[in-house]
Design an enzyme around this catalytic site. Structure first.
Site, PDB file in Angstrom:
ATOM      1  N   SER A 157      36.803  48.500  39.024  1.00 17.96           N
ATOM      2  CA  SER A 157      35.968  47.425  38.467  1.00 17.96           C
ATOM      3  C   SER A 157      35.434  47.869  37.117  1.00 17.96           C
ATOM      4  CB  SER A 157      34.800  47.137  39.414  1.00 17.96           C
ATOM      5  OG  SER A 157      33.829  46.340  38.762  1.00 17.96           O
ATOM      6  N   TYR A 174      26.612  50.522  43.222  1.00 17.11           N
ATOM      7  CA  TYR A 174      27.988  50.010  43.293  1.00 17.11           C
ATOM      8  C   TYR A 174      28.810  50.574  42.132  1.00 17.11           C
ATOM      9  CZ  TYR A 174      31.783  46.549  43.262  1.00 17.11           C
ATOM     10  OH  TYR A 174      33.001  45.935  43.261  1.00 17.11           O
TER      11      TYR A 174
END
Lengths: 246, 439
Positions: free
Chosen positions: A139, A152
């Site tokens: 990501s 995250y």
């Protein structure tokens, strides 16, 4: 086996409910893949995937001792694995993690630790086969970690680094790693959140991933413009970076 | 040594341990000690796809098995699996003999010619290579040597068996006498596909060797226009020539060529030129090499397709299924598929090989650079049309067929599997092609 035109036959999707993962599988089936293994946690009624033969194998990301058995079962069901997609993960909110550090540690164990285990198992299998690609869903959150979701983001940063190292370790073996770096993906995982600039849909991520697979690339940003954008953002001084709205 | 291997089309490379046995004893040892990922034999690498690749396993380069003998009284050659047809022709043509079947290149091995059951321009008369084989010495999965003759069940499983029944260590086959090394060639131009088919059907039997080159980029009324070349060996009564044969490559393709060199524009220009330079009707005398192996004059011509490589699509449909052939030529022409060399040929009876490609009917072969939009879907559609017409795709050229098409295309597949499973219960002989097609 990947054929001369880049189409594959067998796919193992770890995180069989993943929207992006299933979109990738659908596209691969449309291009010729005929046998799919979905590795999922708990009871699961598999979706119809373009007429492909679909198998379901129990998989719990946190049960790292059981990961080897998942690969053994998948190989028993379909033989050589042409594409392995490591697509499981949890997002969570930074505020939630701030309040519950144990939950944060568990999320990191899923988003990073479990991928390390799965990645190493996949590497062993693909290396022995002499062919095949491991698709890792990284990501932009890991490209430069932001204060808004640093738990995250840090797990994705670790995963991205792991996947790069694994890809280099596999160089020359016939096996490959493809790192997919989407920006904000509008989907089930981000329901209720406001989309960020350069967001995409699971379908768009899947199209980019399948294109990169066929071309044999080692990484792809979705959309592509995020690559150069983060090339610059990485250079942004920290006082400015931490003032960014999100 | 771990080496990345591809077929002649230079697509989908995979790594394998490559070993080069120099004797049958060494070959047996290597087979007996083969790793879990299995083993497959490789010759000169002229299969277009993944037939002589074995990802993560062992590949045996058989070109070191290169001895042969010739019995002039019977016309029989006994050759090791790695002997090339080039070497045989170079030695045999001056003595007045020719190989029974020659594919479009003479740089193939005897083992490969049998395993792929190759065909040539004389298929309508003489069938494929396997039809001329009297015996095969096969190294089987247990590392022992067996001699197979046409009555043995393993014989038709090995002819056309793509190397999956064992390694062909040696074979005996019949050659044909020739009086000169010249060919008398009738060249004729046809205006469209119907004239091409009708002319071939009407005149093929008059010649030993026939083939048609099709301009696939011609559309509309000119769709399927062709140049027919049909030839016979010249007799001593016609030309006073003592046979000689020493062709080499005249040109060498560059080590690297940019992708896209052979594109719609360049191929269209070439096709136009090729068609126009051909006489409407003419008889010429040529040497063996320019008639049979024009591409062998450019060493490494496959590199001209650039790093992405190319696929060859060759199918056959039985006589009576001309509409399928017309439909596919029409689709290719409408799609603007760039095919540098498109060749049409009439097949005669097959050789009896269970997975052999040739069957009575029409065969069309195309060379297509990888990277054309929609190519995968287009060819998969052709697969279905070919299978529905009772035809099949040639495995030695294939690099992309799906496993689920095999049973329809090769009705003897199950029988072949039973014989193979008996000879090789553990599935020791394996290739990337075998995995892809789940053979």
């Amino acid at each position: 086996m990947k054929n001369a035109l880049g189409a594959v036959d067998t796919v193992l999707l770890l995180g069989g409910r993943s929207e992006i993962g299933l979109e990738i599988v659908r596209l691969l089936v449309g291009l010729g893949a005929s046998r799919v293994v979905l590795a999922v946690r708990g009871g699961f009624d598999p979706p119809e995937l373009g007429g492909a033969e679909v198998h379901v194998v129990p998989f719990d990301a946190l049960d790292v001792q059981g990961h080897g058995a998942v690969f053994a079962k998948a190989a028993e069901l379909v033989g050589d694995l042409d594409v392995v997609i490591s697509a499981f993960g949890v997002l969570g909110s930074q505020a939630g993690y701030d309040a519950d550090p144990a939950a944060a540690a568990e999320a990191v164990a899923v988003n990073y630790g479990a991928h390390v285990s799965v990645g190493l198992h996949a590497a062993r299998v693909l290396r022995e086969q002499g062919h095949g690609t491991l698709v890792v869903l990284s990501s932009v959150a890991g490209a430069r970690v932001r204060k808004a979701n640093f738990v995250y983001g840090s797990a994705k940063a670790g995963l991205d680094g792991f996947a790069q190292g694994l890809g280099d370790a596999l160089h020359g073996s016939g096996a490959k790693v493809l790192i997919v770096r989407p920006g904000f993906v509008i989907g089930r995982m981000t329901k209720g959140l406001t989309p960020a600039p350069m967001s995409s849909t699971p379908r768009q991520v899947a199209v980019a991933t399948v294109g990169a697979l066929r071309e044999g690339r080692s990484s792809v940003w979705v959309p592509r413009a995020l690559g150069p954008a983060f090339g610059l953002l990485r250079l942004l001084p920290r006082p400015l970076w931490r003032r960014l709205p999100r | 040594m771990t080496t990345f291997l591809t077929g002649w089309g230079r697509t989908a490379p995979t790594p394998a341990e490559l070993a080069r046995p120099r004797s049958v004893a060494e070959l047996c040892e290597l087979v007996a000690a083969a790793p879990g990922r299995g083993v497959v034999a490789r010759g000169l690498g002229r299969s277009y796809g993944d037939a002589a690749q074995n990802a993560g396993g062992l590949v045996l380069d058989c070109t070191g098995l290169d001895t042969w003998t010739f019995d002039e009284s019977s016309g029989l050659v006994t050759a090791s699996g790695g002997v090339s047809l080039h070497d045989l022709m170079t030695a045999l043509v001056p003595r007045g003999w020719f190989v029974p079947v020659s594919p479009g290149t003479r740089h193939v091995t005897v083992g490969g010619a049998i395993a792929a059951d190759v065909h040539g321009k004389n298929h309508h008369r003489d069938s494929s290579f396997g039809a001329h084989v009297r015996s095969i010495t096969l190294v089987t999965a247990d590392g022992t040597v067996r001699t197979l003759r046409p009555g043995d069940p393993l014989f038709p499983a090995t002819v056309g068996g793509m190397g999956l029944t064992g390694v062909i260590a040696e074979a005996t086959f019949g050659c044909v006498p020739v009086e000169t090394s010249l060919m008398r060639v009738d060249v004729q131009r046809t205006a469209d596909l119907d004239e091409t088919l009708a002319t071939m059907a009407a005149t093929d039997d008059r010649y030993r060797y026939t083939v048609a080159w099709i301009d696939l980029l011609a559309r509309g009324r000119r769709m399927g226009r062709s140049v027919l070349t049909r030839g016979d060996h010249v007799t001593r009564a016609e030309e006073k020539e003592s046979p000689a044969f020493a062709p080499g490559a005249l040109l060498r393709a560059p080590a690297w060529a940019p992708g896209g060199l052979l594109n719609g524009v360049s191929v269209r220009a070439f096709n136009e030129l090729w068609y126009r330079k051909a006489p409407r009707r003419k008889t010429v005398v040529q040497g063996i090499a320019p008639f049979f192996h024009p591409l062998d004059f450019v060493d490494g011509w496959n590199r001209m397709y650039g790093s992405r490589g190319f696929v060859q699509y060759q199918f056959v449909v039985p006589f009576g299924a001309e509409d399928t052939l017309r439909g596919i030529v029409g689709s290719l022409s409408a799609h603007g598929t760039v095919s540098f060399l498109t060749v049409l040929k009439r097949f005669g009876p097959g050789s009896g090989g269970l997975l052999s490609f040739p069957m009575p009917g029409w065969t069309l072969a195309l060379d297509i650079p990888v990277g054309q939009r929609g190519l995968g879907g287009l060819l998969r559609g052709f697969d279905r049309r070919v299978a529905a017409a009772g035809g099949r795709v040639y495995l030695a050229k294939d690099a992309r067929l799906r496993a689920d098409m095999m049973a329809a295309m090769y009705p003897e597949l199950e029988r072949w599997r039973r014989i193979r499973d008996e000879a090789d219960p553990a599935g020791l002989f394996r290739s990337d092609l075998a995995r892809r097609l789940r053979l």
